[in-house]
Design a protein around this motif. Structure first.
Motif, PDB file in Angstrom:
ATOM      1  N   ALA A  72      35.005  39.655 -49.573  1.00 63.16           N
ATOM      2  CA  ALA A  72      34.518  39.273 -48.245  1.00 63.16           C
ATOM      3  C   ALA A  72      34.676  37.775 -48.006  1.00 63.16           C
ATOM      4  O   ALA A  72      35.042  37.337 -46.906  1.00 63.16           O
ATOM      5  CB  ALA A  72      33.057  39.676 -48.089  1.00 63.16           C
ATOM      6  N   LEU A  73      34.431  36.954 -49.018  1.00 65.09           N
ATOM      7  CA  LEU A  73      34.509  35.509 -48.862  1.00 65.09           C
ATOM      8  C   LEU A  73      35.939  34.988 -48.903  1.00 65.09           C
ATOM      9  O   LEU A  73      36.296  34.078 -48.152  1.00 65.09           O
ATOM     10  CB  LEU A  73      33.699  34.816 -49.968  1.00 65.09           C
ATOM     11  N   LEU A  74      36.775  35.535 -49.775  1.00 63.30           N
ATOM     12  CA  LEU A  74      38.061  34.918 -50.079  1.00 63.30           C
ATOM     13  C   LEU A  74      39.239  35.552 -49.360  1.00 63.30           C
ATOM     14  O   LEU A  74      40.211  34.855 -49.037  1.00 63.30           O
ATOM     15  CB  LEU A  74      38.304  34.961 -51.592  1.00 63.30           C
ATOM     16  N   THR A  75      39.217  36.845 -49.122  1.00 60.10           N
ATOM     17  CA  THR A  75      40.375  37.507 -48.508  1.00 60.10           C
ATOM     18  C   THR A  75      40.028  38.268 -47.243  1.00 60.10           C
ATOM     19  O   THR A  75      40.935  38.653 -46.504  1.00 60.10           O
ATOM     20  CB  THR A  75      41.025  38.488 -49.511  1.00 60.10           C
ATOM     21  N   GLY A  76      38.757  38.517 -46.993  1.00 55.06           N
ATOM     22  CA  GLY A  76      38.378  39.302 -45.825  1.00 55.06           C
ATOM     23  C   GLY A  76      38.853  40.732 -45.871  1.00 55.06           C
ATOM     24  O   GLY A  76      38.875  41.420 -44.850  1.00 55.06           O
ATOM     25  N   GLY A  77      39.213  41.218 -47.039  1.00 55.40           N
ATOM     26  CA  GLY A  77      39.717  42.584 -47.177  1.00 55.40           C
ATOM     27  C   GLY A  77      41.223  42.704 -47.060  1.00 55.40           C
ATOM     28  O   GLY A  77      41.776  43.759 -47.366  1.00 55.40           O
ATOM     29  N   GLY A  78      41.902  41.624 -46.632  1.00 54.91           N
ATOM     30  CA  GLY A  78      43.358  41.683 -46.497  1.00 54.91           C
ATOM     31  C   GLY A  78      43.789  42.184 -45.135  1.00 54.91           C
ATOM     32  O   GLY A  78      43.074  42.927 -44.460  1.00 54.91           O
ATOM     33  N   ARG A  79      44.997  41.769 -44.730  1.00 56.27           N
ATOM     34  CA  ARG A  79      45.503  42.196 -43.420  1.00 56.27           C
ATOM     35  C   ARG A  79      45.719  43.701 -43.376  1.00 56.27           C
ATOM     36  O   ARG A  79      45.497  44.345 -42.354  1.00 56.27           O
ATOM     37  CB  ARG A  79      46.818  41.472 -43.112  1.00 56.27           C
ATOM     38  N   TYR A 109      37.626  23.335 -53.942  1.00 52.59           N
ATOM     39  CA  TYR A 109      38.076  22.307 -54.875  1.00 52.59           C
ATOM     40  C   TYR A 109      39.206  22.769 -55.789  1.00 52.59           C
ATOM     41  O   TYR A 109      39.766  21.936 -56.510  1.00 52.59           O
ATOM     42  CB  TYR A 109      36.885  21.826 -55.713  1.00 52.59           C
ATOM     43  N   ARG A 110      39.519  24.041 -55.785  1.00 46.20           N
ATOM     44  CA  ARG A 110      40.686  24.538 -56.514  1.00 46.20           C
ATOM     45  C   ARG A 110      41.455  25.498 -55.609  1.00 46.20           C
ATOM     46  O   ARG A 110      41.590  26.688 -55.892  1.00 46.20           O
ATOM     47  CB  ARG A 110      40.261  25.250 -57.803  1.00 46.20           C
ATOM     48  N   PRO A 111      41.965  24.987 -54.509  1.00 44.96           N
ATOM     49  CA  PRO A 111      42.612  25.879 -53.530  1.00 44.96           C
ATOM     50  C   PRO A 111      43.856  26.567 -54.077  1.00 44.96           C
ATOM     51  O   PRO A 111      44.194  27.674 -53.643  1.00 44.96           O
ATOM     52  CB  PRO A 111      42.953  24.943 -52.369  1.00 44.96           C
TER      53      PRO A 111
END
Length: 641
Positions: A247-254, A174-176
């Motif tokens: 873990a939820l928002l970035t997955g650790g980054g590329r 809801y706040r992308p």
């Protein structure tokens, strides 16, 4: 005729002795049936237990906690160390000893950067804990009791609403625009600081308010500095174990820009099915956390920290030298605080700002949980999800907090080693700040070997001893046992004051275990066994959004209301009377001999006239100098006190 340690020979309570006043009935010195006129015998001190019996009972109460510590912490730590030197896979193939290769791999893979990013995540929470929280506590304390109680009630909101998975997923849905991208470390730092602001300030302000509750004439600064040091160590330790947000928002980054040490270890286990590198990272993390835990214990021992309950029956007379005052209350002579209206205004502004920030951070979640949503998928049964979310942590919380309370009583109240009893906390200290994450590799291997994956038993958090609760109970009983030794009743000084603390520790442990997704992420891959924090992630990944029905799986509205009411009642009615104090109390009772069984209570005059002291002779070869008062904070090991 026997004498009860909580009263006189007739079973009546013995009032505490004040300057120049003796109690109505005091026990005679051992071996004497009467006391000379004007003589005030030493009051009864402590339970009728011999030093050997007290030590044996105290160690016996500590034994179950030691067993739980071995099973939950020490054995998994050793297993993690052994695995870190092996080439071992998640599928249980034969392990090969490869020496330090796993450590070289994780260091070359950017372990230092992972630690650096975790410390970056700790910067703003440190500001909240060490600057915002003490200022809030000082302002509401100076504003008076009413403002302090209102503040404590408001501090319960972010604690009761602890649901990190639901809050973070609601922000993403809801706040992308405010949600971080895959490699956006700066946005992740800001979002994590925003969503944890309320919890950090609530916990820290609660501790600082207890540190401000000092007796008249006592300095507040040492207690405040001690609390600040403990909060700093705890914040750093928790930041190193951050898992959920990245873990939820970035997955650790590329390029692992937003990977923390714990997230890196778990991803290596799950994505690469390699246990060796994960164990190496976990072991290095355990070493750092162990140092922080030992530093916290050293601070507690050096400052002689204790927790005391200024109970409903402990309110001293208005002119007592032991009058408990707050920073903004009238002084012992009745002086009013002319600046109180200013602090009342500041308290209103500070609390309004606090509620505003907390409400803004929780709005994406609370706004939709109240608004409802579409029906859940047919495969999802709300009752089963509720049971999977709350029942397994309930079992773990009951056992872990119960064992911690028993061990804390054995250490703090019975004091088996006398003034050195707190050294019994040393074996537990390296794991004071350790959660499930750094031990997850070893604990998951054990769970898989016991065939408990995707089962109710597997969902039970594997920590069977709450070490933070053990420390709290040990400090609490250390503070309360002085009153017990002084002759007051067991129920009045130890049992009844400990029950609300036991409830608070249980509720906190239950809530934290239920809302942390890491352990369930490893052991629950079947929808039928998924708790709410894991199931909602699956729903969000499949439908790319979450609504009120899905968000309610994590922390249902009735559960939220129950926790909010419980924490508010505990804050206002109990925690407001807890005091964190340091140093040796000036009013500490001097350890005395154990009473003689069957001793007769003899009356003593209420008022003892002060005799004119004779001039002391000058110290010389034949006249030793009088000895100063002994440090009576704790009975020496083997004494009868």
């Amino acid at each position: 005729m026997s004498i009860d340690h909580g009263g006189n020979a007739m079973g009546q309570p013995v009032p505490p002795t004040t300057a120049g006043v003796a109690p109505d009935h005091v026990s005679a010195p051992p071996g004497n049936s009467s006391a000379p006129p004007g003589h005030v015998p030493a009051p009864y001190r402590g339970p009728g237990l011999s030093p050997v019996a007290r030590a044996l009972i105290g160690l016996a109460l500590l034994l179950p906690a030691l067993v739980a510590w071995l099973w939950s912490y020490l054995v998994p730590t050793i297993s993690t160390l052994v695995t870190s030197f092996r080439q071992e896979t998640l599928f249980g193939s034969s392990a090969e000893w490869i020496g330090y290769e796993n450590y070289r791999y994780v260091i070359d893979d950017g372990l230092a950067g992972q630690f650096g990013f975790a410390l970056l995540l700790a910067l703003l929470p440190l500001v909240f804990a060490l600057l915002v929280a003490p200022l809030l506590a000082l302002v509401v304390d100076r504003a008076g009791r009413a403002a302090r109680l209102v503040a404590r009630g408001l501090l319960a909101l972010p604690v009761a609403a602890y649901a990190p998975v639901a809050v973070l997923l609601a922000w993403r849905a809801y706040r992308p625009d405010s949600s971080p991208g895959t490699g956006d470390g700066g946005s992740l730092v800001r979002l994590l600081a925003t969503t944890t602001f309320g919890l950090v300030v609530a916990v820290a302000a609660t501790a600082f308010l207890s540190a401000l509750r000092q007796r008249a004439g006592a300095r507040r600064v040492p207690a405040l500095l001690t609390v600040g040091g403990l909060l700093a160590l705890g914040t750093l330790a928790l930041a190193l174990q951050v898992f959920t947000a990245p873990a939820l928002l970035t997955g650790g980054g590329r390029e692992q820009e937003t990977t923390t040490p714990l997230l890196g270890a778990i991803l290596t286990t799950v994505r690469q099915a390699r246990l060796g590198p994960s164990a190496a990272t976990s072991w290095l993390l355990l070493v750092v956390l162990g140092v922080l835990g030992l530093a916290a214990l050293a601070l507690l021992l050096a400052t002689r920290t204790r927790i005391e309950f200024d109970g409903w029956w402990d309110r001293p007379p208005a002119r007592s030298a032991d009058l408990v005052v707050s920073a903004g209350s009238a002084g012992p002579e009745g002086r009013s605080d002319a600046a109180r209206p200013v602090f009342v205004g500041l308290a209103v502004l500070a609390l309004a700002a606090f509620v505003g920030v907390v409400g803004w951070a929780l709005a994406p979640w609370l706004g939709h949980i109240f608004g409802g949503g579409e029906a859940l998928p047919s495969a999802v049964d709300g009752t089963t999800v509720f049971a999977n979310t709350w029942l397994p942590p309930l079992v773990s919380a009951l056992v872990s907090v119960g064992l911690a309370a028993l061990a804390g009583f054995g250490i703090g109240a019975l004091r088996p080693f006398g003034r050195w009893s707190e050294l019994l906390l040393v074996p537990f200290a390296p794991w004071l700040f350790v959660g499930v994450g750094p031990l997850a590799v070893a604990l998951f291997k054990r769970t898989a070997e016991l065939d408990q994956v995707n089962s109710f038993l597997g969902l039970i958090p594997p920590s069977w001893l709450s070490i933070p609760a053990l420390f709290v109970f040990a400090l609490f009983f250390r503070g309360q046992q002085r009153k017990w030794r002084a002759g007051r009743g067991f129920a009045e000084t130890l049992l009844l004051p400990a029950l609300p603390l036991l409830a608070a520790a249980f509720l906190l442990t239950w809530l934290l275990n239920a809302e942390q997704p890491l352990w369930a992420y490893l052991v629950a891959s079947d929808v039928k066994h998924m708790p709410g924090p894991i199931l909602i992630q699956m729903i969000a990944a499949r439908w790319f959004t979450v609504d009120g029905s899905a968000l309610g799986l994590v922390l249902p509205l009735p559960m939220l209301m129950f926790l909010l009411l419980a924490f508010a009642v505990l804050q206002v009615g109990y925690l407001d009377r807890l005091a964190i104090r340091v140093g040796t109390p000036a009013s500490e009772p001097t350890p005395g001999p154990e009473p003689t069984p069957g001793a007769t209570a003899v009356p003593a005059p209420r008022a003892v006239p002060a005799a004119t002291p004779a001039p002391a002779p000058a110290p010389g070869p034949a006249t030793p100098a009088p000895a100063g008062p002994a440090d009576a904070a704790d009975p020496p090991s083997g004494s009868g006190a």
